[in-house]
Design a protein around this motif. Structure first.
Motif, mmCIF file in Angstrom:
data_model
loop_
_atom_site.group_PDB
_atom_site.id
_atom_site.type_symbol
_atom_site.label_atom_id
_atom_site.label_comp_id
_atom_site.label_asym_id
_atom_site.label_seq_id
_atom_site.Cartn_x
_atom_site.Cartn_y
_atom_site.Cartn_z
ATOM 1 N N VAL A 64 1.046 -1.133 -0.040
ATOM 2 C CA VAL A 64 -0.025 0.126 -0.194
ATOM 3 C C VAL A 64 0.858 1.364 0.005
ATOM 4 N N GLY A 65 0.652 2.124 -0.840
ATOM 5 C CA GLY A 65 1.494 3.293 -1.016
ATOM 6 C C GLY A 65 1.391 4.130 -2.182
ATOM 7 N N ASN A 66 2.397 4.758 -2.447
ATOM 8 C CA ASN A 66 2.189 5.709 -3.648
ATOM 9 C C ASN A 66 2.463 5.130 -5.016
ATOM 10 N N VAL A 67 1.809 5.428 -5.896
ATOM 11 C CA VAL A 67 2.110 4.960 -7.347
ATOM 12 C C VAL A 67 2.222 6.122 -8.441
ATOM 13 N N LEU A 68 3.071 5.829 -9.625
ATOM 14 C CA LEU A 68 3.293 6.927 -10.522
ATOM 15 C C LEU A 68 2.456 6.509 -11.748
ATOM 16 N N SER A 69 1.730 7.559 -11.918
ATOM 17 C CA SER A 69 0.645 7.673 -13.080
ATOM 18 C C SER A 69 1.522 8.272 -14.313
ATOM 19 N N SER A 70 2.206 7.743 -15.210
ATOM 20 C CA SER A 70 3.065 8.101 -15.874
ATOM 21 C C SER A 70 2.275 8.209 -17.332
ATOM 22 N N ASP A 71 2.644 9.355 -18.028
ATOM 23 C CA ASP A 71 1.947 9.632 -19.294
ATOM 24 C C ASP A 71 2.853 9.305 -20.540
ATOM 25 N N VAL A 72 4.208 8.663 -20.148
ATOM 26 C CA VAL A 72 5.350 8.141 -20.867
ATOM 27 C C VAL A 72 5.589 6.782 -20.794
ATOM 28 N N PHE A 73 5.260 5.874 -21.725
ATOM 29 C CA PHE A 73 5.623 4.616 -21.972
ATOM 30 C C PHE A 73 6.974 4.150 -22.100
ATOM 31 N N TYR A 74 7.336 4.822 -23.195
ATOM 32 C CA TYR A 74 8.744 4.792 -23.807
ATOM 33 C C TYR A 74 9.479 5.801 -23.644
ATOM 34 N N SER A 75 10.184 5.976 -22.603
ATOM 35 C CA SER A 75 10.862 7.222 -22.067
ATOM 36 C C SER A 75 12.304 7.389 -22.551
ATOM 37 N N ALA A 76 12.714 8.525 -23.008
ATOM 38 C CA ALA A 76 14.010 8.829 -23.442
ATOM 39 C C ALA A 76 14.897 9.116 -22.290
ATOM 40 N N THR A 130 16.130 7.395 -19.443
ATOM 41 C CA THR A 130 16.334 6.166 -18.654
ATOM 42 C C THR A 130 16.330 6.017 -17.258
ATOM 43 N N THR A 131 16.758 7.312 -16.507
ATOM 44 C CA THR A 131 16.838 7.289 -15.143
ATOM 45 C C THR A 131 15.492 7.625 -14.485
ATOM 46 N N ALA A 132 14.590 7.977 -14.933
ATOM 47 C CA ALA A 132 13.342 8.451 -14.427
ATOM 48 C C ALA A 132 12.776 7.664 -13.638
ATOM 49 N N LEU A 133 12.504 6.499 -13.830
ATOM 50 C CA LEU A 133 11.812 5.651 -12.946
ATOM 51 C C LEU A 133 12.598 5.264 -11.585
ATOM 52 N N LEU A 156 6.003 2.808 -5.320
ATOM 53 C CA LEU A 156 6.027 1.400 -5.326
ATOM 54 C C LEU A 156 6.019 0.868 -6.758
ATOM 55 N N ALA A 157 5.188 1.460 -7.623
ATOM 56 C CA ALA A 157 5.047 0.961 -9.002
ATOM 57 C C ALA A 157 4.454 2.097 -9.832
ATOM 58 N N VAL A 158 4.675 1.856 -11.138
ATOM 59 C CA VAL A 158 4.160 2.709 -12.358
ATOM 60 C C VAL A 158 3.077 2.207 -12.898
ATOM 61 N N GLU A 159 2.020 2.964 -13.438
ATOM 62 C CA GLU A 159 0.984 2.791 -14.011
ATOM 63 C C GLU A 159 0.452 4.074 -15.202
ATOM 64 N N MET A 160 -0.636 3.999 -15.415
ATOM 65 C CA MET A 160 -0.890 5.422 -16.240
ATOM 66 C C MET A 160 -2.044 6.007 -16.388
ATOM 67 N N GLU A 161 -2.829 5.702 -15.280
ATOM 68 C CA GLU A 161 -4.275 6.363 -15.267
ATOM 69 C C GLU A 161 -4.754 7.024 -13.848
ATOM 70 N N SER A 162 -3.988 6.626 -12.758
ATOM 71 C CA SER A 162 -4.700 6.791 -11.558
ATOM 72 C C SER A 162 -4.843 8.102 -11.010
ATOM 73 N N VAL A 163 -4.019 8.989 -11.602
ATOM 74 C CA VAL A 163 -3.986 10.566 -11.039
ATOM 75 C C VAL A 163 -5.184 11.161 -11.622
ATOM 76 N N GLY A 164 -5.640 10.689 -12.836
ATOM 77 C CA GLY A 164 -6.833 11.441 -13.475
ATOM 78 C C GLY A 164 -8.048 10.954 -13.021
#
Length: 237
Positions: free
Chosen positions: A155-167, A169-172, A181-189
């Protein structure tokens, strides 16, 4: 004023329940409806974004695909809330684990959602940086159900990323250092829309791949094998 149909959701008289599960994949929505719900009726097929309403333990529950990304789930969740009166929205999907000690098929319950897509939150014109959170009411119920079931859960914070293929490489790894904890693409909205409307939202995810170990599941497994999080969501409701 609420509409009986929108350009994206056309129920044709089929009710949409106040409680809804929101997978990204419309075929996963179909699988959930056929596997877990009784007395199922299809309420949407516009753009093949399938939606269904049925019952679970006698309670009306809907499920609908939302597509990929913050703009897509934000559009559908806004209409579900404001036009169709949905009050409990749980995103169920896959995520990429970002911490050591996490394993494939672990469940992540999102307490909050960070994002690299600032524009969506910026529309609320707040004098600072807003951190959209999930509903504690839904979160506490889901966490209790997961514990009762013996499900490995984080249980904790996730990253809602708008970038699947990122230039970058250190971002995550930089997000991970801050305990995300983890990256997904929708929750913040979803969380932002729900908070703005005064309704409840939550995100429950199954670890489908691991950013550190590079382990991953197959597309077929992501569509039909992630049943633990669905059962947690339904029991929590």
């Amino acid at each position: 004023m609420a509409r009986s149909s929108t350009p994206h959701i056309d129920p044709k008289g089929v009710p949409i329940a106040e409680t809804i599960l929101l997978p990204g994949d419309p075929l996963r929505a179909k699988f959930i409806a056929e596997t877990f719900l009784s007395d199922v009726q299809q309420f949407n097929e516009v753009r093949n974004m399938l939606g269904f309403t049925g019952t679970y333990r006698g309670k009306p529950v809907s499920v609908m695909g939302t597509g990929m990304g913050i703009p897509s789930i934000s559009l559908y969740s806004y209409e579900l809330i404001h036009d169709f009166g949905v009050k409990n929205l749980i995103r169920v999907g896959s995520c990429g684990a970002m911490q050591e000690g996490m394993e494939l098929y672990d469940v992540v319950i999102a307490q909050g959602a960070s994002t690299d897509f600032e524009d969506y939150v910026a529309q609320f014109d707040l004098p600072g940086t807003w951190a959209p959170l999930s509903s504690y009411r839904l979160l506490s119920k889901a966490a209790a159900v997961a514990e009762e079931r013996g499900q490995r859960t984080h249980v904790g914070n996730v990253l809602s990323s708008d970038v699947f293929y990122s230039a970058d490489t250190t971002a995550l790894s930089r997000w991970a250092k801050l305990g995300v904890l983890a990256v997904e693409m929708e929750s913040v909205g979803l969380f932002a829309n729900a908070a703005a409307a005064g309704v409840d939202a939550l995100g429950i995810f199954t670890v489908s791949d691991h950013i550190i170990t590079h382990e991953e599941t197959t597309p077929a497994e992501r569509q039909t094998a992630f049943t633990g999080m669905i059962e947690i969501a339904l029991e929590a409701l």
